[in-house]
Scaffold this active site. Structure first.
Site, mmCIF file in Angstrom:
data_model
loop_
_atom_site.group_PDB
_atom_site.id
_atom_site.type_symbol
_atom_site.label_atom_id
_atom_site.label_comp_id
_atom_site.label_asym_id
_atom_site.label_seq_id
_atom_site.Cartn_x
_atom_site.Cartn_y
_atom_site.Cartn_z
ATOM 1 N N TYR A 179 19.664 -7.744 42.560
ATOM 2 C CA TYR A 179 19.906 -7.789 40.867
ATOM 3 C C TYR A 179 20.325 -9.083 40.834
ATOM 4 O O TYR A 179 21.643 -9.343 40.859
ATOM 5 C CB TYR A 179 20.759 -6.807 40.385
ATOM 6 C CG TYR A 179 20.080 -5.278 40.430
ATOM 7 C CD1 TYR A 179 18.876 -5.140 40.641
ATOM 8 C CD2 TYR A 179 20.984 -4.145 40.455
ATOM 9 C CE1 TYR A 179 18.008 -3.669 41.047
ATOM 10 C CE2 TYR A 179 20.314 -2.924 40.651
ATOM 11 C CZ TYR A 179 19.096 -2.768 40.943
ATOM 12 O OH TYR A 179 18.439 -1.399 41.002
ATOM 13 N N HIS B 77 17.034 0.683 49.336
ATOM 14 C CA HIS B 77 16.377 0.118 48.219
ATOM 15 C C HIS B 77 14.887 -0.069 48.377
ATOM 16 O O HIS B 77 14.539 -1.154 49.227
ATOM 17 C CB HIS B 77 17.149 -1.033 47.916
ATOM 18 C CG HIS B 77 17.027 -1.438 46.312
ATOM 19 N ND1 HIS B 77 17.447 -2.612 45.845
ATOM 20 C CD2 HIS B 77 16.218 -0.877 45.344
ATOM 21 C CE1 HIS B 77 17.104 -2.545 44.637
ATOM 22 N NE2 HIS B 77 16.383 -1.574 44.276
#
Length: 330
Positions: free
Chosen positions: A56, A140
């Protein structure tokens, strides 16, 4: 706000969680002040679970979240981050918009689910967060790296948990199928399922959620609004980070019309639906401002009339076996 324990771990999460992708400049810039105010507003409304990832904003989300939480006692909140994308310095310049983030491309992402990669990625994340530990670590998006994720990445997380470095471990993905495999074939405490259990997409209801309930594995639901369509259905709204297909827009507008008829909002219904399944421990929502956080918290706390859910079933807008807040879980 209600707290729930993750699987068999001692880690607790608030029923509503703050997702950190947006404060990593997802699509557009968010100022430092806005990011700090968004996290502060979440705290004020009882949110005590915060999620982030190196992906992110190339670490920007981790840095901002760590800074914003620094004024609170470490034992007062739960924080999760992710591994699988290792950040390496890059001298190429330019921006990161191709990956969805309005930041300078100071680093590049390297897929790495190796044991060494997991530890190195976590260590770098802790440095950006300014913490000596996190509570939860997720693998992830291992979609295209299943073999390495199961053979090396998961055992590395299991070792970190046994060493007490982290309290709970899991995997986070935008699909339900591989998460079901994690639930059935490993000893994860939690899985983070984004966008696959919403008022528009109930794929997780087929296998993932029943398997999690059977195994005592917790589920965190992300993407409750399917990246925007269920928050504000209108032409040009996004679904799964792209322009919403006409048939899905029509369905979302139908859902909104039913909500309006019953004196509630589609946002409240979208959040309540995700939270209603007994396997779900927390619903993760991203916000780029304090105002968005306040709205999410208010919508999450709102009561959705039982008649609303009945109408959805009568109009074939909801599967008959999907749990809703007005009913006791089977």
């Amino acid at each position: 706000m209600r707290a729930n324990r993750l699987g068999g771990s001692d880690v607790e999460v608030s029923a509503l969680a703050f997702g950190g992708a947006v404060i990593g400049n997802l699509y557009t810039e968010v100022s430092e002040e806005q990011a700090h105010e968004a996290v502060a507003a979440a705290w004020q409304h009882g949110v005590r679970y915060f999620d982030t990832a190196p992906h992110y904003g190339l670490g920007l989300s981790e840095r901002r979240l760590g800074a914003a939480l620094r004024e609170h006692p470490r034992t007062a909140y739960t924080i999760s981050t992710k591994v699988g994308r290792r950040l390496e310095p890059s001298g190429e310049g330019g921006d990161d918009l191709a990956n969805g983030f309005a930041v300078s491309a100071t680093h590049r992402r390297v897929w790495d689910f190796s044991a060494d990669g997991v530890r190195r990625t976590l260590e770098a994340g802790l440095e950006r967060l300014g913490l000596d530990r996190v509570d939860v670590v997720y693998l992830h998006d291992p979609d295209d790296h299943a073999e390495q994720a199961f053979r090396e990445g998961y055992p590395a997380l299991e070792k970190l948990r046994s060493e007490g470095v982290v309290g709970a471990i899991g995997a986070g993905m935008n699909q339900a199928e591989m998460l079901t495999r994690f639930v059935r074939d490993t000893d994860v405490d939690v899985v983070l399922c984004a966008g696959r259990y919403t008022l528009l997409d109930q794929r997780a209801l087929t296998e993932l959620l029943p398997a999690a309930q059977e195994r005592g594995t917790s589920v965190v639901i992300g993407g409750a609004f399917n990246s925007g369509l269920l928050a504000d259905p209108k032409p040009g709204a996004t679904y799964n980070y792209a322009a919403a297909p006409t048939e899905l827009l029509d369905r979302a507008l139908h859902l909104k019309a039913v909500a309006d008829r019953h004196g509630t909002t589609l946002r409240a219904a979208a959040l309540a639906f995700c939270a209603a399944h007994p396997a779900v421990a927390s619903v993760l929502v991203g916000a780029r401002s304090a105002a968005e956080v306040r709205d999410c918290a208010e919508q999450f706390a709102a009561d959705v009339p039982a008649a609303f859910w009945q109408t959805l079933r009568e109009e074939d807008l909801l599967p008959p076996d999907a749990p809703v807040p007005a009913e006791e879980p089977s």
